[in-house]
Scaffold this active site. Sequence first.
Site, PDB file in Angstrom:
ATOM      1  N   LYS A  55      26.901 103.038  56.852  1.00  0.00           N
ATOM      2  CA  LYS A  55      25.764 103.035  55.926  1.00  0.00           C
ATOM      3  C   LYS A  55      24.901 104.260  56.164  1.00  0.00           C
ATOM      4  CE  LYS A  55      25.325  98.113  56.017  1.00  0.00           C
ATOM      5  NZ  LYS A  55      24.621  97.064  56.734  1.00  0.00           N
ATOM      6  N   GLN A  99      20.323  93.470  59.049  1.00  0.00           N
ATOM      7  CA  GLN A  99      21.735  93.076  59.143  1.00  0.00           C
ATOM      8  C   GLN A  99      21.860  91.624  59.609  1.00  0.00           C
ATOM      9  OE1 GLN A  99      24.375  95.685  59.035  1.00  0.00           O
ATOM     10  NE2 GLN A  99      26.070  94.376  59.554  1.00  0.00           N
ATOM     11  N   ASP A 122      19.062  94.057  49.647  1.00  0.00           N
ATOM     12  CA  ASP A 122      20.135  93.070  49.793  1.00  0.00           C
ATOM     13  C   ASP A 122      20.091  92.017  48.685  1.00  0.00           C
ATOM     14  OD1 ASP A 122      22.010  93.346  51.896  1.00  0.00           O
ATOM     15  OD2 ASP A 122      20.504  92.817  53.408  1.00  0.00           O
TER      16      ASP A 122
HETATM   17  N1  LIG Z   1      22.013  92.053  55.458  1.00  0.00           N
HETATM   18  C1  LIG Z   1      23.313  92.303  55.386  1.00  0.00           C
HETATM   19  N2  LIG Z   1      23.839  92.898  54.277  1.00  0.00           N
HETATM   20  C2  LIG Z   1      25.168  93.178  54.207  1.00  0.00           C
HETATM   21  O1  LIG Z   1      25.641  93.712  53.176  1.00  0.00           O
HETATM   22  C3  LIG Z   1      26.013  92.849  55.323  1.00  0.00           C
HETATM   23  C4  LIG Z   1      25.419  92.250  56.437  1.00  0.00           C
HETATM   24  N3  LIG Z   1      24.092  91.976  56.442  1.00  0.00           N
HETATM   25  N4  LIG Z   1      26.149  91.924  57.529  1.00  0.00           N
HETATM   26  C5  LIG Z   1      27.545  92.285  57.626  1.00  0.00           C
HETATM   27  C6  LIG Z   1      28.198  92.299  56.267  1.00  0.00           C
HETATM   28  C7  LIG Z   1      29.530  93.001  56.223  1.00  0.00           C
HETATM   29  N5  LIG Z   1      29.355  94.103  55.292  1.00  0.00           N
HETATM   30  C8  LIG Z   1      30.358  95.039  55.025  1.00  0.00           C
HETATM   31  C9  LIG Z   1      30.169  96.124  54.207  1.00  0.00           C
HETATM   32  C10 LIG Z   1      31.175  97.066  53.994  1.00  0.00           C
HETATM   33  C11 LIG Z   1      32.396  96.946  54.624  1.00  0.00           C
HETATM   34  C12 LIG Z   1      33.464  97.974  54.417  1.00  0.00           C
HETATM   35  O2  LIG Z   1      33.221  99.031  53.886  1.00  0.00           O
HETATM   36  N6  LIG Z   1      34.727  97.698  54.823  1.00  0.00           N
HETATM   37  C13 LIG Z   1      35.856  98.599  54.732  1.00  0.00           C
HETATM   38  C14 LIG Z   1      36.671  98.625  56.011  1.00  0.00           C
HETATM   39  C15 LIG Z   1      35.861  98.895  57.237  1.00  0.00           C
HETATM   40  C16 LIG Z   1      36.690  98.739  58.495  1.00  0.00           C
HETATM   41  O3  LIG Z   1      37.763  99.364  58.581  1.00  0.00           O
HETATM   42  O4  LIG Z   1      36.240  97.989  59.378  1.00  0.00           O
HETATM   43  C17 LIG Z   1      36.812  98.166  53.625  1.00  0.00           C
HETATM   44  O5  LIG Z   1      36.807  96.953  53.285  1.00  0.00           O
HETATM   45  O6  LIG Z   1      37.574  98.983  53.149  1.00  0.00           O
HETATM   46  C18 LIG Z   1      32.602  95.864  55.428  1.00  0.00           C
HETATM   47  C19 LIG Z   1      31.604  94.920  55.619  1.00  0.00           C
HETATM   48  C20 LIG Z   1      28.084  94.110  54.833  1.00  0.00           C
HETATM   49  N7  LIG Z   1      27.372  93.097  55.351  1.00  0.00           N
END
Ligand SMILES: Nc1nc(=O)c2c([nH]1)NC[C@@H]1CN(c3ccc(C(=O)N[C@@H](CCC(=O)O)C(=O)O)cc3)C=[N+]21
Length: 298
Positions: A55, A99, A122
Amino acid sequence: MPSAQLIDGKAVATDLRAAVAARVGGMYARLGLRPGLAVVLVGEDPASQVYVRNKHKQTEACGMQSFEHRLPADTAQADLLALVARLNADDAVDGILVQLPLPRQIDAQKVIEAIDPAKDVDGFHPINAGRLATGQPALVPCTPLGCLMLLDRTLGAEMAGRHAVVIGRSNIVGKPMAQLLLGRDCTVTIAHSRTRDLAETVHGADIVIAAVGRPEMVRGFWIKPGATVIDVGINRLPPAAAGGKDRLVGDVNFEEAKAVAGHITPVPGGVGPMTIACLLSNTLQAACARRGIDMATL
Ligand SMILES: Nc1nc(=O)c2c([nH]1)NC[C@@H]1CN(c3ccc(C(=O)N[C@@H](CCC(=O)O)C(=O)O)cc3)C=[N+]21
């Protein structure tokens, strides 16, 4: 064996970030303002740290200011609430993301409700949830917003009158996703862990949104031939289960489902990258709304 078309979330996210960056550039050129996003991380969860790092990088890459606040895992609720109050009052901060999940001693709902709804990028504050549910302009949770953008690109007006089944009823994904699909005139079912005959329910769906958090739970034979499948799950399988190295899988059994579906998102490279891109887009939206700027003019 037929094979579904892949929905390339990574590519759509790259396009969205470029569009955000262009408007951020316009805002700076015309008004000398840079949107600012504050991310608060409590504790040391290694998976969370990866998201926070991504991020941070992408926020700066599209020309916005990024403020990171790392607090120890034993932070008292009062101290976190005090930080949120400071960020609410800080004019350089347009968006605040705390988060989740938070450590046990902290009541997450209290923290969410302490965030200024105008800075709630969010979209978790009850004011924004209520605005979404009543069809008013709102900050919309990033993951369902990203899913909607992928569906808009894939199906467009074809969504109207289709049966969408959302598996999962969380405030973060399932419930807002259902509202967004209603807004596209879908007929919406919200299924969950207590749903009887989940397979049969899913089999009636033209659009499936899987947000259960259980690795590969949705099987290929559940899917109606030609359906559009959006996989929200991001499950890291431990090395033993994945045969040597750790592996990221969704809530859908991808190999099975892609032989049946019309369109499907992969994991990784599907919904995940859209979530972060939508966070940046929400931050720009919040920055414009707070300052009375019409985003279309940037
Ligand atoms: N207040 C809050 N808001 C959130 O939006 C929030 C949170 N807490 N807590 C955790 C989760 C998880 N999350 C992700 C976002 C992007 C990927 C992402 O970009 N993933 C990549 C892969 C990343 C990797 O390789 O580990 C993909 O799917 O291609 C993953 C997980 C947002 N979250």
